[in-house]
Design a protein around this motif. Structure first.
Motif, mmCIF file in Angstrom:
data_model
loop_
_atom_site.group_PDB
_atom_site.id
_atom_site.type_symbol
_atom_site.label_atom_id
_atom_site.label_comp_id
_atom_site.label_asym_id
_atom_site.label_seq_id
_atom_site.Cartn_x
_atom_site.Cartn_y
_atom_site.Cartn_z
ATOM 1 N N UNK B 43 30.781 38.692 39.772
ATOM 2 C CA UNK B 43 31.611 38.093 40.832
ATOM 3 C C UNK B 43 31.390 38.674 42.233
ATOM 4 N N UNK B 44 30.244 39.292 42.461
ATOM 5 C CA UNK B 44 30.011 39.906 43.784
ATOM 6 C C UNK B 44 28.889 39.213 44.555
ATOM 7 N N UNK B 45 28.756 37.934 44.349
ATOM 8 C CA UNK B 45 27.636 37.195 44.932
ATOM 9 C C UNK B 45 27.548 37.357 46.456
ATOM 10 N N UNK B 46 28.693 37.304 47.138
ATOM 11 C CA UNK B 46 28.643 37.359 48.607
ATOM 12 C C UNK B 46 28.170 38.722 49.104
ATOM 13 N N UNK B 47 28.238 39.725 48.242
ATOM 14 C CA UNK B 47 27.687 41.034 48.605
ATOM 15 C C UNK B 47 26.194 41.086 48.299
ATOM 16 N N UNK B 50 24.292 38.158 51.018
ATOM 17 C CA UNK B 50 25.246 38.019 52.129
ATOM 18 C C UNK B 50 24.962 36.792 52.989
ATOM 19 N N UNK B 82 31.829 33.162 41.114
ATOM 20 C CA UNK B 82 32.519 33.093 42.416
ATOM 21 C C UNK B 82 31.447 32.915 43.473
ATOM 22 N N UNK B 83 31.537 31.862 44.255
ATOM 23 C CA UNK B 83 30.451 31.543 45.194
ATOM 24 C C UNK B 83 30.756 32.008 46.608
ATOM 25 N N UNK B 84 29.690 32.368 47.346
ATOM 26 C CA UNK B 84 29.893 32.747 48.745
ATOM 27 C C UNK B 84 30.253 31.533 49.602
#
Lengths: 670, 670, 670
Positions: B43-47, B50, B82-84
């Motif tokens: 769940x850390x895709x946006x990291x 970026x 979980x998508x950015x």
């Protein structure tokens, strides 16, 4: 005498809504009832500007003329909280866009208060209207808009403005925002401002809280803008006010979630509010006192009750005596104006059953009969009762940010922020302790002997440091569970709780839970009293000071529930959970006794409530109210005084019998 | 020793969410608690990405390095659930479109898992990530996505795909579909495929059921696709797992409506799940056993508990002893991994009050203290406890299709499919009968002495025929009301009920109703016991066999409520209605006694639960759990064994005292 | 004998829905049960017109042929209340647009009945169908559409039509509308017709009420249009009917909010309705009587029960005897047709558990067995029981407009208009007083000895004047709270309430409230009976006449609760609040006694209900029903009569024992 130096007794009056021409008949009935003020024009835009750019002040003019002739004062309301249909058909984006999409036309309070077309029309109607009426002798002041809120506005335009606001807040550093708001969670981080998503879908409590704070400031700005507009045209001797309202639970209940009253009030000359409350067997006076204390605190001065119920909802039709009791209750909190919404009951639309002073038949009903006695006594006693001043020793610290955050992170069991506020306020009220309200930004804590801090969840470090200093220098601070937990950005503090105030309260905790049949025991509470924890509870460890209450439970019995602690010259009290109001009163009485803070004398507390202050002649005034259907005994709290309604002289400790739903007013004899 | 041959004790770890650099401090605390595994990246895709196409493995790299140094294993989660925000702003159609329209960005699990843009980005991040970490020695396996579901997807594109699916199912014959789905009703028939309407508005239970089945297969396909992607890059010794979850009722409750676990598991090496359950005074162990038995059954092998609560919701904060009791409860069902969600409590966003092993202050709280003892004992006893195998004699037949259909055609009184499943499961659990779960497609019924068939509403004829055969050959089949009623297309069978199994059960019925104060009487139940029917009831006529329970009622007294019947070499039992768990246990005990199926010995049942199996050394292991706040007595169920925690030797029938919320583990001495 | 001169015993039959060819088998079973009528074709449009412009009468033809051969009559339903998917895909605007937006395809009754494309297709299918079947000898009549309503239609097109309607109503004078609807309130006034806003957002009860009235007339027009179409093609001897239904509360409850039955019925030859009702222990017969009395009143003639339950919902499966009891109950209200919805239970879609006469297995279940006895007795006794006529002395005045207005202005406590209607109707029913229903437009009040007027909120002055005249000339008028309060435009009257009828009732009031523990005392009610006011109450002042009930309360004790007054030659009774049905029955009995209105003799009231009338031979028929699970005693109410089922002769006062859920039918012997 200036109008503002009389007790104003008023009604909202709508000549526009009348089924036939009633003006002369109504004025005759007003005069008979001692009514000396009407509020007009509020919410009548479609009458004032029937077509775009065409203005019609027919009703205004005829009412102003008639009121002048009758010697009745007039407050002019700007009509902007309900928009005409022509405006919305021409500019559909005037309708507010919220989480649920764009509103349909019909109700009031459904426009986007930042929409440029709306603001254009607002400006024009306000200018035209105020210019038209400002010179009129009957007009003593203005109410700008009504019960203004942000209505959940979340249009693309306002979200763009919010983005600018965030850039500024975070010094254009998007990573600072990611960190402070914890955006890495669930992949919410953005690394370029243009990736900022629609805020309506957010699951992030920090972002949601910031957006609500931003929305509240839209209200502040809108009112300031209206105030500036009015100020350009109004006479110097005319005031500007606004009708604030409170969290609504079928009646006025608590701190308003959608407006920061402390901010919004700055553009006003006089604070104003409406107070609607349970009635009949449920009448306690608590809402009148709460709303009054809060509104008085906004400008730390007298205030106007711009709306309150005469008959109201069918279930509120007052018992004999209650209307009268209530009118004086408002004065006792410092109101200089008591105004009913509204004069007559409406024959159409949607508030047909929110009944005015008159019923639909305009006859002299029972409630109107009682209003006559109020008008008479206001006139007779006005000089003694106007501009009542208070020097309260207790303040309650309230926080819009905490309220918002706790909506997202609720206590289990349906308890909300305002429940905690009212739990404490109502206990003090029933014990005859009067108090002011302060915001986290308030800077003179030392003015108070005690500060009560209900669920101060979003607590800026700056405020906490000042509170700590306040206690060190001798103040009494009563905090509750869920206080000092997160910062102003709803970021939970990552060291031992309660943050900063740990030594002040002498407690710490790292676990909390929800009570399943957890009992309480302590000095004021035996096991056999069967006092139970109500919902959320923190597992307190005493680090200094004394345990006031402990939990009774197979597993949680090892922890404290409430602690009192000496810190510097002051005292910190921490309540780790909620419990019965009865027990709370015992706890608070004990704290107040130790701190030598004395309540208003004259009764043993509710249902006989004593409210006190000083009048313009420097004399102490005590109001003794009986909020019950049985007559009650009280005693004279002053050395020597006069009972104003009867004229009787009284001495300290003299027995006073207050009839059911009755009021006694005592004026000091110097 | 291979990592997978140790008992894994883990936490979900998010370096990305930390308010300050905690890595070394956290690892020290993990080591102290015996934690030997972390799951990261999920769940850390946006990291990780970026900005579109820019990858950043900073947190991955530093955590992998630190964990390697500390000797802690790592599971890498693909971050795709979980998508950015940048992705959604560029491709708005990534957001799932459901009955309610298109979702707003913000939460997890709100994308269309069939959307081609989403899949493009998924593929790229998975490849980049796995390629980056695969060679790393600490990485022992992968979790693909998390709690994947179809999120109600019903976009025009996916509906077009569904149309293709239907064409195939019905051999391109639209009239076959009309007939099978009963589309003539309310003018729903179509006579040309292009007339197929938006499925979101359908009132047809067959079509709705088929669409949900189709949606469940989207999950199967999506996971298989992710698994294939990972498999391309991973090392041979690394496993692939997934975190399945269960029907959610504030905690894990029953069969998952939106995923066919039996299908979806095929792409995995190890089955995994999360189990969240009531705690404190409401802790029974039933959810841990249920979720464990179901997950173990998926691959008929040991499984991983990839998430379970440490502290969890405030109302779940465990009593002393409970965390420990629970850790062993998972092992007792066959888990090889117990992992907490999550290490630390979150300071922002929305799960701030779903507390981890550590509280917000990262201190060594009471729960963490208990984790230390668990880690120590897992390490000490690992060799004896790892890879526990079971040979259960009872299977429960569960059916996604029946669950879905009974949502559309509910029992009266709010009872649902999973209530019936849990009614039967919980009764067995409390009686110390262990069981497996099987699907309607399972082909080795004869492996079991008894099959329990709760509300098997959508029953393919093929399965019913096999079940009949199973009984004829000696099996015990316990069926309930609402079984064998409709086919796999939710088309009600049009001959005498229960379809196909009529002779097997010895009953038939053509009417049913809902009980209004209908009593029960029978061999294990006297009229004066006042046992009542709970809701829906079938009016059974006994055709052969014996009436176990009869209705007591002026009108329904003529019918049977439960019947036992000999059929071939086996036994059919049919329960025509629901009733108290207490009575159900008596009924089941009687059936089991007749069939000579013996429960785990050592206690008289709940609150002392006995769970059993064989370890890798071929020794029998018995766990005795006390799910209560009082100490309990039990007895040694083995000839000769060792109590592993104390080292004490025991013989059959030796008295065992289990402390409150305690556990005893017995290992056979050969 | 004409078909219409036989008692028709029918079922809705859907050859289209059968899982296999059942036609011959079904007809054999129908014949066995004495069923002599089927309704077909209703809601099968997608079968009749499988593709646009392609017609297929396969099922119609084969059923008509088979029914003719069997001597079973046929009613043809127009299929228009459920549309085929091809139509909606081609013309999406056929789907109704309401407050919630446009509907999705799937259910029935989701089209815009004013949409021109829909009407085009309706016209064509009706013409084709009726042309095709009209000459067929089995066809005795037509049902146009089914349970037609307006479905909340609020498309831009229909709103434009509404605007035209308003212009006409207000003589093109927009200011007249502003005044009459009170549009000045909340800035809703418009000053040019093009400013008229979307009606869906309105908060104005007058506008909303007018829109619902307009919507109801859309139904009237649509049915008249269909009737005209059918009339062009049908034979002279064939009738046109429609299946009206009632306010739905899980069963038929009260006046239909969305259709003005009195208006819509004018295009029909025979009034028809469906009646679904609680069953088993909750069966009272009240819904059968209510729906029957209302439908009989529409054309003041016999009527058809086009649908009623055989088994119905699972909780309705009838006890032994109840189906039979019910069949005769319909006849006793004047029904000439009793038709079950439906013949067989459905195997798919959404009404699978609304069970027909046959269960899913088509076997001869218990309910079918009972139907056989009904068919046999209908045949045997038909000549005596057909065309029962009534001359009731009491009428209940019902008003769609009042119902609508009171949805917007509800009584506190969740009580609605229909609760008040049923409160009065049920009391009369249980006392064996039969009544008709009339609308405010009814002009022959003098036909009745008493008129009951429940919550006649929207009361046109014209009707009130006629009611006053009715009392003056000797009528008894029983009015309740919330009557005569507003005019037909939901504008509250602005003089003393009750408007116009003040002298007639001898009361006035200008305040009302909601009771909190307010007691009642009076002639038929002692304080110790503890009768309480239920919710809303008016504070009545007696101006003439006698107080029947007074309030018991510290504040409201000064007011009357119910008053009886002589006015002219008649009597006005005003009930200022709601109270127990038990007390109401005492009050009503007293009124009836004074007015010399005698109820049906034969029992002391519920559970033994007596319904009476005159048959075609001019003989009095008395039905005695036992709506209970215990046998009951009654007595012969006629001088000399024959018990039709047994053939036994009886004389006045002879004891009659009615078995549980039983019926006795007495025919006068002249």
């Amino acid at each position: 005498m200036r109008a503002m130096d009389k007790i104003l007794y008023g009604v909202a009056y709508y000549d526009e809504y009348m089924p036939y021409d009633r003006l002369d008949a109504d004025i005759a009935m007003m005069k008979k009832a001692g009514i000396n003020l009407v509020r007009i024009a509020e919410s009548t835009w479609s009458t004032l500007e029937p077509q775009e750019g065409i203005f019609d002040f027919y009703h205004i003019d005829r009412v102003l003329k008639a009121m002048t002739d009758a010697g009745i004062y007039v407050i002019i309301g700007t009509p902007t909280y309900a928009v005409p249909s022509w405006m919305v058909l021409k500019h559909p984006d005037i309708m507010v866009t919220t989480e649920k999409g764009r509103s349909l036309y019909g109700a009031r309070q459904i426009m986007d208060i930042t929409n440029k077309s709306y603001l254009f029309y607002c400006e024009r109607i306000i200018q035209k209207l105020i210019e038209h009426v400002a010179a009129h002798p009957a007009v003593i002041g203005y109410q700008i808009d009504n019960e203004t809120k942000h209505y959940g506005t979340a249009s693309p335009e306002i979200q763009r403005e919010f983005l600018g606001y965030l850039k500024k807040k975070f010094h254009n550093d998007v990573e600072e925002m990611n960190r402070e708001f914890g955006f890495n969670y669930w992949s919410n981080a953005i690394h370029s401002w243009e990736d900022f998503p629609d805020v309506r879908g957010t699951i992030n409590g920090s972002l949601a809280g910031e957006y609500e704070k931003f929305q509240r400031e839209l209200v502040t700005k809108f009112l300031a803008w209206q105030s500036d507009l009015v100020r350009e045209y109004k006479r110097k001797d005319q005031f500007i006010t606004h009708n604030f309202d409170f969290e609504w639970r079928g009646s006025s209940y608590g701190v308003q979630p959608d407006v920061n009253h402390f901010h919004a009030v700055t553009c006003l000359d006089v604070a104003g509010c409406d107070i609607y409350h349970p009635s009949q067997g449920k009448l306690t006076g608590a809402e009148v006192a709460f709303g009054g204390d809060l509104t008085r605190s906004l400008k730390r001065n007298n205030y106007y009750v711009l709306e309150t119920q005469a008959q109201g909802f069918p279930e509120w039709t007052p018992y004999d005596g209650q209307l009268r009791l209530l009118a004086f209750s408002h004065l006792a909190s410092g109101a200089d104006l008591v105004e009913y919404w509204h004069w007559h009951s409406l024959h159409n639309a949607c508030e047909t059953y929110w009944k005015g002073l008159l019923s639909h038949d305009f006859a002299e009903n029972q409630t109107y009969q009682e209003a006559i006695t109020i008008g008479r006594d206001f006139q007779k006693l006005g000089e003694s009762l106007i501009h009542l001043k208070k020097e309260n020793k207790i303040a309650i610290l309230v926080s819009n940010e905490s309220l918002t955050a706790l909506k997202r992170f609720p206590f289990t069991g349906g308890i909300t922020y305002n429940d905690v506020v009212r739990w404490l306020y109502d206990a003090l009220y029933e014990m005859n302790y009067e108090c002011d309200f302060i915001s986290p930004e308030y800077t003179c804590f030392s003015k108070y002997q005690a500060i009560i801090m209900p669920a101060f969840y979003c607590a800026p470090e700056e405020t906490l440091i000042r509170l700590k200093e306040y206690v060190r220098e001798g103040g009494v601070l009563v905090g509750t569970f869920k206080s000092c937990f997160a910062n102003e950005n709803v970021k939970v503090y990552h060291n031992t709780q309660p943050h900063i105030l740990r030594e002040c309260f002498g407690v710490s905790y790292d676990q909390f839970t929800v009570a399943e049949e957890v009992g309480l025991v302590g000095e004021y509470c035996k096991v056999e009293d069967r006092e139970l924890v109500n919902g959320f509870m923190e597992c307190l460890r005493v680090e200094s000071g004394n345990e006031i209450l402990s939990y009774v439970h197979e597993n949680w019995g090892q922890y404290a529930a409430a602690v009192i602690n000496s810190y510097g010259n002051g005292t910190g009290v921490y309540l780790g959970c909620m419990f019965s109001k009865k027990l709370l009163k015992k706890v608070l009485q004990n704290i107040m006794d130790k701190a030598n803070i004395i309540q208003n004398a004259g009764s043993d507390g509710f249902p006989v409530i004593v409210r006190s202050g000083t009048n313009t002649q420097g004399k102490r005034i005590d109001y003794l109210f009986n909020y019950s259907g049985e007559k009650q005994s009280a005693w004279c709290p002053q050395k020597r005084c006069q009972e104003l309604l009867s004229g009787k002289m009284l001495q300290e400790k003299d027995l006073i019998v207050i009839p059911k739903w009755g009021v006694i007013i005592l004026e000091e004899v110097l």
